[in-house]
Design a protein around this motif. Sequence first.
Motif, short mmCIF file in Angstrom:
data_model
loop_
_atom_site.label_atom_id
_atom_site.label_comp_id
_atom_site.label_asym_id
_atom_site.label_seq_id
_atom_site.Cartn_x
_atom_site.Cartn_y
_atom_site.Cartn_z
N TYR A 734 8.73 -1.06 -4.00
CA TYR A 734 8.25 0.22 -3.45
C TYR A 734 9.05 0.59 -2.21
N ASN A 735 9.21 -0.39 -1.31
CA ASN A 735 9.94 -0.09 -0.08
C ASN A 735 11.37 0.31 -0.40
N SER A 736 11.95 -0.41 -1.35
CA SER A 736 13.31 -0.08 -1.79
C SER A 736 13.37 1.34 -2.32
N ASN A 737 12.40 1.67 -3.15
CA ASN A 737 12.39 3.01 -3.75
C ASN A 737 12.29 4.09 -2.69
N LYS A 876 13.12 -1.20 -10.79
CA LYS A 876 12.52 -0.46 -9.68
C LYS A 876 12.59 1.05 -9.93
N ASP A 877 13.59 1.48 -10.72
CA ASP A 877 13.73 2.92 -10.94
C ASP A 877 12.62 3.49 -11.81
N ILE A 878 11.97 2.62 -12.58
CA ILE A 878 10.94 3.17 -13.48
C ILE A 878 9.56 2.62 -13.13
N LEU A 879 9.43 2.04 -11.94
CA LEU A 879 8.17 1.43 -11.55
C LEU A 879 7.22 2.49 -11.02
N GLU A 886 6.78 6.03 -3.48
CA GLU A 886 7.08 4.64 -3.86
C GLU A 886 7.47 4.53 -5.32
N THR A 887 7.16 5.56 -6.09
CA THR A 887 7.47 5.53 -7.51
C THR A 887 8.97 5.53 -7.71
#
Length: 1973
Positions: A734-737, A876-879, A886-887
Amino acid sequence: MSLMVHLKTVAHLRGKGDRIAKVTFRGLPFFSRVAENCEEVANFNETFRWPIASRLDGNEMLEIQVYNYSKVFSNRLVGTFSMVLQKVAEEGHLELTDTLIDDNNTSIKTSVTIEIRYQSMDGTVGVWSDGEFLDVPDDRDGMFAFETDSLLSGQSHGSGTSPGRSLQGSIPTFRKAGKGVFSAMKLGKIKSSRDDHRKSDEPAVLDMEDLDRRAMRLAGAMDPDTISLASVTAVTTNVSNKRSKPDIKMEPSSGRPVDYQISITVIEARQLIGLNMDPVVCVEIGDDKKYTSMKESTNCPYYNEYFVFDFHVPPDVMFDKIIKLSVIHSKNLLRSGTLVGTFKMDVGTVYSQPEHQFYHKWAIMSDPDDITAGCKGYIKCDIAVVGKGDNIKTPHKANETDEDDIEGNLLLPEGIPAERQWARFYVRIYRAEGLPKMNTSIMANVKKAFIGENRDLVDPYVQVQFAGQKGKTSVQKSSYEPIWNEQVIFTELFPPLCKRMKVQIRDSDKVNDVAIGTHFIDLRKISNDGDKGFLPTLGPAWANMYGSTRQYTLMDEHQDLNEGLGEGVSFRSRLLLSIAVEILDTTSPEIISSTDVQIENVSNISESATGKMDEFFLFGAFLEATMIDRKIGDKAISFEITIGNYGNQIDGVSKPSSTKKKKKDGDNEEEENELIQNSSEDEADEDGDLVSVSTTPLMKPVITDRNYFHLPYFEKKPCVYIKSWWQDQRRRLYNSNMMDKIADKLEEGLNDVQEIIKTEKAFPERRLRGVLEELSVGCSRFVTLANKDVNQAGRTKLDRERLKSCMREMDSMAQQTRQIRTQVKKNTVKEKVKLVQNFLQKLRFLADEPQHSIPDVFVWMMSNNKRIAYARVPSKDILYSIVDEETGKDCGKVKAVFLKLPGKKGFGHAGWTVQAKLELYLWLGLNKQRKDFLKGLPNGFEEVKAINTGPVLQSIPPVSLVYDMKQVFQLRAHMYQARSLFAADSSGLSDPFARVFFSTHSQVTEVLSETLCPTWDQLLVFDNVELFGEASELRDDPPIIVVEIYDQDTVGKAEFIGRTFAKPTIKMCDEHYGPPRFPPQLEYYQVYRGNCTAGELLAAFELLQVGQGGRADLPPLEGPTDSEHGPILPVPLGIRPVLSRYRIEVLFWGLRDLKRINLAQVDRPRVDIECAGRGVQSVLIQNYKKNPNFSTLVKWFEVDLPENELLHPPLNIRVVDCRAFGRYILVGSHAVTSLRRFIYSTPDKTSNNWATAGEGLYLYYCDLSFFKKEPVTLNVTSDAVVKVDMVKESDKDKKKKKKKKKGGVEEEDETDERMLDWWSKYFASIETLKEVCLLYYFKPDDLLLKGSKTKEKNKEKKGFKDKKKGPTADGTEKKPVKAKVDELLVYNKELESEYGNFEDWLHTFNLYRGKAGDDDEHALDDDRIVGRFKGSLCMYKLPLSEEITREAGFDPNMGMFQSIPHNDPINVLVRVYVVRATDLHPADINGKADPYVVIKLGKTEVKDKENYISKQLNPVFGKSFDIEATFPMESMLTVSVYDWDLVGTDDLIGETKIDLENRFYSKYRATCGISSNYSVHGYNVWRDPLKPTQILAKLCKDGKTDAPQYGPGGKVKVANRIFTGATEIEDENGLKKQTEEHLALTVLNHWEEIPRVGCKLVPEHVETRPLLNVDKPGIEQGRIEMWVDMFSMDMPAPGPAIEISPRKPKRYELRVIIWNTDEVILEDDDYFTGEKSSDIFVRGWLKGQQEDKQDTDVHYHSLTGEGNFNWRFVYPFDYLMAEEKIVISKKESMFSWDETEYKIPPRLTLQVWDADHFSADDFLGAIELDLNRFPRGAKTAKQCSLNMIRNEHELPTISIFKQKRVKGWWPFVARDENDEMELTGKVEAELHLVTAEEAEKSPVGLGRNEPDPLEKPNRPDTSLMWFLSPLKSIRYFIWHNYRWLILKVLGLVLLLLMLGLFLYSIPGYLVKKILGV
């Protein structure tokens, strides 16, 4: 703090029985009592309380499970209720009744009633403040549907359900009044629909979140800053968030091998620890080792040796290689020597330095075997890493003075402390999962048959590599799930200079071990070096490894992928590891001092340490599959989606050998973990669980066109879904996104700003302010959102530290951004953009999460059960997250995904052709959050469930979607033109056509032959395009259009040129077709080929909805206008650009260097110019060999071009050769892509400086003149005088100056006029250059003067002058040489780059032929050049104003090219001066070269072979060559450096080419540089045949300016400017004459200030040109310093060439008298008395001449350390004053052919020794004096101390070359065991330097010999020692004087004894023999 749950009742139960409930919070379960025999309702009425230590987080869950209780069997689950405690956390109290869900996530009737209370510590509960709502784009987890409604005043459509999806039964009934807690249980977010569709005239706001926009609406008008222009090249951004952006670049760039060259110069070493060493330096990169020569008995050897390593490897491999420098003591052929110390650094660290190099830096040596030892010495070296196309700017080499400050110049990157400490790096390896099988199963089956055991087919171990060392764990035999629990320990200096750690799982095999998977850990990402930073730490966390596909083959073609090269195409395994670093205290006694890698066992780690296992749900829907490559189009195709090993049906699941029993309680996490290996087939458990569907059904492709197929997915779209179990570490992603999204938005904004600047649109600063506003809001938003879930299970230290540092960074970024925003002005936009780009890099760096969690998702296209092509989607791109930011950016969106071939197959052409294009929808999230997984799909579908699920339950995902809504469109593609396309044919041109794909349709334009800039002007109409979904959504988010450009070949398949994407402008049937959106504008789209650009496409696309009335309602199409094109429709009028009439004038000058075509020489060439269908031809050159110039110079043609300059078509230049019988052959072509630089603009009469040469020419070198001259005044009134004549001072002044110097010795010989030569000038100039570079800290680019207004320039000049006053005002006193010597300019680059290639009016166009290369990102086109066309262009709009044509002397035939010289052949004397070469690439095995110069011009070739310079990589040539040439036939000068070889041909090292013609004709007057001063004799003599006055008069005449007027008082007036200067000159005899030359020269040096005609004239200079070699394209092979003078033969003859031959070294003799020593430490013990004494002698030599070392006699038995010698050493040597180096010529070895010349600094070494007779002498101490700067000796022995060495830098130093004679005391030092310096003695010495001539006049003897003998020392008598030690005295007196005699006598006595014995015994023996006894 506590949480209390009151469980009241469970109702609507089925049947009768005992019930029990389990309530779980934070992993802690409570069981209720058993409610016996209850029927429909179970009354529990129980309260559970959890005391909690940390605040309740809004994302935490409460779970209640109700079971049917059984005493005998296990309990059976009735249903589960779970809820998020968001509301409770806010309000502290909640009551509700809600239904349970069963195993299949389906609602059942049973309901539960509970009441929850939460008591926080301070009694308060966080309440949402209204202010936070407005910051929150979209609905957040704290906002529920009803609140959203009220906030946004009815703009939300409530639940947002689509047809076919029911929410019944999922909305709970609440007891709490007035609040609808909609998402208390279900974790879906309710999507409010977008603004009622965009008004068509409203400017699109790029991706600004809805709520921000609404908040702005509420706040009032929109800020214009945030409005973006749709970028000219980008696929414009989405409006409705149903689609995500496609990635246009296809090919992964890493993994391809590239050329690298690493050059390392080892200059010297200092302070090496050890006594009397013979050091060698070893340079090691990877497995290559090279050694320097050995230097004998010195602790500070001087090498100056240059090593070059060449590599051809992928960048990743290159940057991980370790550069290792080590010092080895006494290495020879037999022994390997002992290691003194090493220094390690990876190549990546060097490459990331500015200019990719470290220059003259000191590397600290440390001993790897003894980490307690500290520094072992320093090596001074240069290290440079050059990739293809990098050019390295070497700072100029001159005398090394400042670099002796070791501490200030350490070889360390910025920010790393000088004192690095030792640290231990602990890499703990726990276990791995999901390994693939690495062995054939045949043997295993045989074994199973015999032994009956089933083994796992892999024997894994883990290998860790770091800083050049490897560590391995043990091998776990036969295990797919090995458990190691071992740690690998590295000991390395911290911070390490090696960035990456490589962790690899390998399979142990008897033959060779292979890698299973590789993971790199970047230490920069797991540590932070800031004030609040942290040491590297990681995990325990799982690392996912990717590589080749999992099926086992004996020869894996993608094995490289498992080694970590290139992008992995499949999941291989995951490894649980952790890293920790501990800084060592090297003083503690129990420390292990070696740095060898150690392996130890560690204890097991608990399951929950890496996070709580959770069930994840992945859903994918295939909306479209098109562009399937025709090679696979004949078989049925299916698609497979995998995540980890889940969903992988062919080769995924290695079932663990131990069959594990599955438990159903799920209360123990270990069992849950075992589900991981659960294969997809058994997932359908008896619980009625989901069956994962991971592949689409097989389907036969349908043909689209000749190249591509598509799958007929029309209204029925297949779906896949997979359940998988992973540790829940979503927070990391999430943080990365969040950071990625901020970065994406920023990047898009910056692209916009650059586009606005590039296209010169208005207000780029506004857009930039908007971008910065978004950035600061985004950063602040991150800080508020990221601080959640802090106590989640499995959070590692790195998670916590990273969160802190990210929040700090984002916070400071938000503040900086706000600050920058206030500073953005129109004139600062560009520099601020640069600043903000640093933010972008930082964001991307921070967003990269080093600890993995969920593996990436792979999409494979399968045909015939084989894997064909894949796409990899980061998980992470589709989380999914409840919080929008955060999505993942592609979660719940339709993305265009292009499949590519795996591994190496994907490189090159294969990699560029698309294997398939999918429109793919993906959603990944927790299973319990999956309620809304279909939300993002285009609306208008119905779900189709799998048939075998029995009753169709609500929650089962669909296997396919059927769309009942479909819209019909017509697509119009207006294909106007393309430019700068890739050359795909051997002719150097292409035959391009474009193919447009949209959905399942494709069409092509016509083929235009032989062009790189096709203007198709064609409209392609696609009828009946069917798109599925709601009309409104399609309007906002149409699918993308793919345009591919091909080259048509007569034979075979068309060749791919490039690809681009576009989005159409859409008109729905109810909209009006008119401005501002229609008709659409033409836009440029960047065409990509792999990762490189391959041209641009100018086109427009519109998608028109076909309504009820059919096509009749659409805007009409104009029919084909011209019959010749047949049915081809042209681009309609409203879209094609508005044209105006332009005239293009072409200057035809000549053709050069045309190569042969088809083996025939070009004889009669002609040039054709074409632009937009019109053109002009040059006259024919009748005989190219005789005269390659054109006879008619100027021609013109008129053409209609677009008004908008950006849309101007390219202009094509083609050269054809006219052969016999009317045949034409294309020689080569050139496309001028942008005509903007040739647009003629009328001169602006108001500006005072019309130098048209562009402002870039005032580079920093020009500014050097400001030291030497006062700023020249521009206004007529001022009377400042320019002091040009600084050298010619009268003798009186000189005397005065000398008197002024107090106590100093006169330094006459250096400044004496007669002593100065050209080299003095050269070295003085280099000094100046270095000072300027230091002033600007090596950033020459910053010295570009901004603006072209003279006023500004002058300000800058004055500023520059003032800056310089500081350092040099007092500097001149110290170095009087500086002010005296005239200087020239030393450019550290080519002259061309300084003066715009001298294309001020004559341009050079390279002609290309042949296919363009693809081998690299920027394919070097040099080998495609077949010649050059010289000429120029000028275009202007008609009609032209008349005042130009009315000017006097206007020649209408020449058009705009007035006053251009004739191009008739002209004879020129070319004089080439070659000064020296530096850093040549070694050509011989010994790492050296024997270079000589070769000069070619036309047919003339001058080889200087006999004067080659032996074994030198930095040769000084000092030669001038005269060549007579005729321009234009001979105008390309080639200067080459060859390597002389005794045997075989000489090799070319490198060459440089200079176009002399452009220089000759340039208005910058590059024929002969203008010097700064005029003199008629001496070293600075005027070289030009024309005097300054003549040159000035000619320039004025050519520029149609009045002739210069010389006035009295040293003034001259030119063009209303007044310049001042000296008016006297001194001839050879010292007589003064009046002259105007100084005045004229002053004007020439400031010619750029003259209005209209002025420009910077080329000064007297030396240019530095790179030497290149065809075999190593793009990599410098060294540099050559040179300059060229040209003199026209019809002018007066020039004088003789300047003498620049290298200075001969001067012969000196250094006489060193050792008078006495004192306080020498005493080594020997007396036999009898035990008294300490020493037998002292002194040894000395000059560095580099160790074989010439000289010793004094021995002073025996010194009891006090005093020694008396009176002994003289004499050292003759050759010395170069300017370079401060001794020159030594000697043969390297007995096999050497000739002597090699070495240059080394003059250093005298003196050592003191203790003489021993029977053992080796003992070394006591030494001192080394640098003869140029050494501390003055102390007057007495008492004053002599260690500080003279320690504080060398602070003490005043003297030079023996100036003082000539010095006497004093100096200390001897040595290092003790602790490496501390200690004083071991003092020496009184006298140094006397004489020249060779003086030495001849007054010779001296060595030692105490004649001539000029020294008296014998007065040594103390040893007679008193008779009593103390008689033996020793005997030894002294008798033994020393008579030892040979005594030995001879002894020998004789022995001989006589033998003889006597013989004679004595012989009679008896004879008697015995005779008698035979």
